[in-house]
Enzyme design. Structure first.
Site, PDB file in Angstrom:
ATOM      1  N   ASP A  80       7.879  21.091  50.936  1.00  0.00           N
ATOM      2  CA  ASP A  80       7.745  22.539  50.869  1.00  0.00           C
ATOM      3  C   ASP A  80       9.097  23.232  51.002  1.00  0.00           C
ATOM      4  OD1 ASP A  80       5.065  21.976  50.789  1.00  0.00           O
ATOM      5  OD2 ASP A  80       4.534  23.126  52.573  1.00  0.00           O
ATOM      6  N   ASP A  81       9.135  24.489  50.552  1.00  0.00           N
ATOM      7  CA  ASP A  81      10.194  25.476  50.804  1.00  0.00           C
ATOM      8  C   ASP A  81      11.396  25.361  49.878  1.00  0.00           C
ATOM      9  OD1 ASP A  81       8.490  26.029  52.853  1.00  0.00           O
ATOM     10  OD2 ASP A  81       9.899  25.616  54.489  1.00  0.00           O
ATOM     11  N   HIS A 104       8.493  33.216  51.170  1.00  0.00           N
ATOM     12  CA  HIS A 104       7.770  32.440  52.185  1.00  0.00           C
ATOM     13  C   HIS A 104       7.141  33.392  53.188  1.00  0.00           C
ATOM     14  CE1 HIS A 104       6.938  29.283  55.140  1.00  0.00           C
ATOM     15  NE2 HIS A 104       7.122  28.414  54.144  1.00  0.00           N
ATOM     16  N   HIS A 159       9.800  18.913  54.486  1.00  0.00           N
ATOM     17  CA  HIS A 159      10.525  20.094  54.026  1.00  0.00           C
ATOM     18  C   HIS A 159      11.924  19.694  53.565  1.00  0.00           C
ATOM     19  CE1 HIS A 159       7.363  21.518  56.725  1.00  0.00           C
ATOM     20  NE2 HIS A 159       7.385  22.654  56.049  1.00  0.00           N
TER      21      HIS A 159
END
Length: 460
Positions: A45-46, A100, A189
């Site tokens: 993610d991210d 986000h 992440h």
């Protein structure tokens, strides 16, 4: 004031907290875990991050592992070259909002715009759209259940707090190794710039991940994309019959026995039944086939019906649509020569003009010598369509899911074969049947699967 606060509490619970419980605890309308013993899913993610994501891609390439990247749209917009590399190296790209931000803090229309904007960025860079979405922190709202985003929501089965650098590579390795098992969906992440994360945390994650990938390689395990894991899960479920499906199949096969008895169907090969038939007058309008042959109302035909028990068994044992198609081809090939010899040898078939059936397929039977034509519109076509779709949902190994695919194919068609073609191509006294040269390529996979439910239980 107290009443207003109470109503706000109820509203927020209904909008956010209850959906969160349903997804995170019960997995309602989300995918969070697969099955199997040797495959797991790494998800990140991210990102993308210009420093850590390329190093992560190098590591995945070194161990020949695939992963799924849920990208923040604003990050992807700044680093298109990294997005392009993710796509080029065969990883799956998902959506993680444009910024986000929690879905609890946004209106449904705002969430939808966030997802669409990110999807447009991904499409501009890669030429492909994403159908997979992971909301930040895994937080969904009520409207996400109604497919507000238009994407499949993907959560996870294990996470490791890797966004904090103080966890350290050693502890992170221990946590990941404890969860290294088949079907696991791991949340990691590759970017530390989002709120609550440490900028250097991905450094520790990469150290731990290399150790875990090395251990996975030694165990014969591999990481696969989320869509591949979901596909394997779907096939596994298709092969497992629920109690309701067992009852449906049993009732349907019982009905087939009654139908065969009432209409006195004969079986081409009783020891290994595949094709059943009955002689009857053709009741439809005049049909002119491509070779000029005419079938008039009242002409004698052999009406074909497939053995649904055999077809169900084939579908249940087949590991893929291709395998099902090949088995179907062989079964039909085995019966057509015997049927052709029956027509030649039995006096009661001397006036038969051809073979006739009703099917859901649009192409494929041509290589057997059949002509495929549209079924005349009317009550018979409508009732046949309903009947065959119901039968398809019961017999086809993909069940109801098949009804949602390729809707343009889901129309009943007439199959016709002049008796001269049957004898010329299949009778042993004439020409032996030759197997098609390109079985799987010529017969589209889903269409051959649909051949399994080709004939209707009504006549013209």
């Amino acid at each position: 004031m107290q009443t207003l606060l109470l109503w706000l509490f109820y509203l927020s619970s209904f909008y956010a907290f209850i959906p969160g419980i349903l997804t995170r605890i019960f997995g309602f309308r989300v995918f969070r875990r697969g099955t199997g013993t040797n495959e797991f899913a790494l998800t990140f993610d991210d990102g993308p991050d210009p420093l850590y994501t390329p190093r992560l891609l190098d590591l995945l390439k070194q161990y020949d592992m695939k992963a799924t990247f849920f990208l923040v749209g604003s990050h992807a917009e700044k680093h298109p070259e990294v997005v392009k590399r993710i796509h080029h190296e065969g990883h799956l790209i998902g959506i993680h909002n444009y910024v986000h931000k929690s879905n609890w803090l946004m209106r449904p229309v705002t969430v939808r715009k966030q997802v669409k904007r990110t999807d447009d960025i991904i499409y501009t860079i890669t030429g492909e759209r994403s159908g997979y979405y992971r909301p930040p922190w895994g937080i969904v709202n009520l409207f996400d259940f109604a497919k507000n985003t238009g994407c499949r929501i993907i959560l996870w089965s294990s996470m490791f707090n890797d966004w904090r650098s103080k966890i350290g590579a050693d502890k992170l390795t221990q946590r990941m190794l404890a969860k290294l098992r088949g079907g696991e969906v791991m949340l990691l992440h590759d970017c530390g710039t989002t709120m609550g994360a440490n900028p250097d945390a991905p450094e520790q994650m990469l150290i731990a991940l290399e150790r875990v990938l090395n251990a996975a390689e030694q165990k014969g395990m591999r990481s696969i994309r989320i869509d591949d894991m979901m596909a394997k899960e779907s096939k596994a479920k298709a092969r497992k019959l629920s109690p309701l499906k067992r009852v449906m199949v049993s009732l349907w096969l019982l009905w087939e026995k009654v139908f065969h008895a009432v209409f006195a169907l004969e079986t081409v090969s009783p020891s290994d039944p595949m094709l059943h038939f009955r002689k009857r007058p053709f009741a439809g309008k005049t049909v002119v086939m491509e070779d000029g042959s005419r079938l008039e109302k009242g002409d004698e035909v052999l009406e074909l019906h497939f053995d649904n028990k055999k077809l169900f068994e084939i579908g249940s044992r087949s590991r893929s649509e291709v395998q099902l198609a090949i088995k179907m081809i062989r079964a039909v090939q085995n019966d057509l020569p015997s049927l052709a010899n029956m027509v030649l040898e039995r006096p009661e078939f001397k006036d038969v003009k051809g073979l006739y059936a009703v099917t859901m397929i649009s192409r494929g039977p041509e290589q057997f010598g059949f002509h495929v034509m549209d079924l005349p519109r009317g009550l018979f076509a409508s009732s046949t369509r309903l009947y065959l779709k119901l039968l398809l949902s019961v017999i086809h190994p993909k069940g109801q899911a098949r009804l949602k695919e390729g809707s343009q194919m889901m129309e009943p068609k007439m199959l016709m074969m002049p008796v001269d073609v049957l004898i010329e191509r299949y009778a042993e006294k004439k020409t032996q049947v030759q197997p098609p040269k390109e079985e799987p390529q010529q017969l589209q996979q889903e269409q051959m699967g649909d051949l399994a439910v080709a004939s209707a239980s009504q006549g013209m």
